[in-house]
Design a protein around this motif. Structure first.
Motif: not given
Ligand code: PHE
Length: 344
Positions: A172, A174, A198, A211, A213, A251, A253, A285-286, A309-310
């Motif tokens: 990701h 992140s 992945r 993605q 982010e 998540f 994080f 997601g966030c 968020f992503g």
């Molecule tokens: N990194 C997460 C994913 O790949 C997405 C995400 C990013 C969720 C930032 C919350 C905050 O699934």
């Protein structure tokens, strides 16, 4: 003696090289003198008969002459080839001014690039600036510092492409949060677009996808900011009437965490195939950045808070343009990309 014999041989060889009228007859002459059963090899073999003392100097001399001849051969060959090519071009067999059989196809921007650019352009209006990171990432930045427990299922070999024990192809974007918080002082407002990997492949999953982010760190950050930012983004990207909703999620994080849905831009929320008749579509997601993540980067959690968020870029593009198969993005079809010229 040997040196006279060699001089004579070189003279003969050069004579027949120069007499060659095309590269084929030149090659035949080369085989006669320099080939495996050619005259030079014959002489080299004959050196065995010389005494031990005479042999090194004689061998050296033969090799020098051989090299001299080889160089002459290359030069003559290159002259001949140039002459042959010029002859071909001069003849009427090739007409450079003749029109081609089909019109040249003009390439165009890839829809993924266009969507990323549009996402950045919308969010930069809220003060977000772009940061990037490497595709090969340490396990520490991809997982540990993002508060993934050692045995978390997302580290499973089935999802993650491991490169050795301590590195992965980032799963990701992140880890760019970590890279930024480790090197830049808060407050922060950054966007991290990029490719992620992945081990997953079907009609809606690609082993290499994109993605975007977002990370926002400041003194007072709440879920209200998150809803405000994402609502603004979705309305700008999909249209004024598009609504968003958050569904509780998990998540490692973020805490709390949510999945982001928007009303299906295709049926406008009425229900269709794309949204499986639910009227809603998941786009990312966030959540609020987990204090463990902030402190893993040395930030004082009494002072700083964050939201993140992503979004999945292919998903955004598929919804926006009505593309039904994620694999189309990677097939390099100009006719596919051409459809999105000027679409954004
Ligand atoms: N990194 C997460 C994913 O790949 C997405 C995400 C990013 C969720 C930032 C919350 C905050 O699934």
């Amino acid at each position: 003696m040997l040196s006279e014999q060699l001089d004579q041989l070189v003279e003969d060889a050069l004579g027949s090289f120069k007499a060659a009228t095309n590269s084929k007859s030149l090659y035949d002459a080369k085989v006669k003198y320099l080939g495996k059963s050619g005259k030079f090899t014959e002489i080299l073999k004959g050196l065995g008969k010389l005494s031990k003392e005479e042999r090194p100097a004689a061998g050296k001399l033969v090799n020098e002459k051989k090299k001299e001849l080889e160089e002459a051969y290359s030069q003559i060959l290159s002259n001949l080839e140039t002459a042959e090519l010029n002859k071909k071009i001069e003849g009427d067999f090739f007409n450079f001014s003749f029109p081609g059989s089909s019109e040249a196809q003009i390439g165009s921007r890839h829809p993924i690039g266009l969507v990323i650019e549009e996402m950045i352009s919308i969010l930069s209006r809220l003060g977000f600036a772009v940061r990037t990171g490497p595709h090969i990432e340490s396990d520490e930045k991809n997982f540990s510092k993002l508060n993934f427990p050692k045995d978390h299922p997302a580290r499973d070999m089935q999802d993650t492409f491991y490169i050795g024990k301590d590195h992965v192809l980032r799963t990701h974007t992140s880890p760019i949060q970590i890279r930024t918080m480790e090197t830049e002082p808060p407050p922060l407002r950054i966007l991290a677009p990029g490719s992620v990997f992945r081990c997953d492949s079907d009609i809606s999953h690609s082993p290499n996808f994109y993605q975007v982010e977002g990370l926002y760190v400041d003194k007072k950050v709440s879920m209200a900011h998150l809803k405000g930012i994402i609502g603004f983004f979705v309305r700008e990207f999909f249209g004024e009437k598009t609504k968003t909703r958050f569904r509780p999620s998990y998540f490692p994080f973020t805490e709390p965490s949510a999945e982001v849905d928007c009303t299906c831009p295709i049926c406008k929320g009425k229900g269709c195939r794309t949204c499986s008749n639910s009227g809603w579509i998941e786009i990312g997601g966030c959540g609020l950045v987990h204090p463990n993540v902030l402190s893993s980067c040395g930030l004082d959690t009494d002072k700083w808070q964050g939201l993140a968020f992503g979004f999945g870029v292919e998903r955004m593009a598929m919804i926006k343009f009505g593309i039904s198969d994620i694999r189309l993005f990677n097939e390099n079809l100009v006719n596919f990309s051409n459809q999105f010229n000027g679409a954004l």
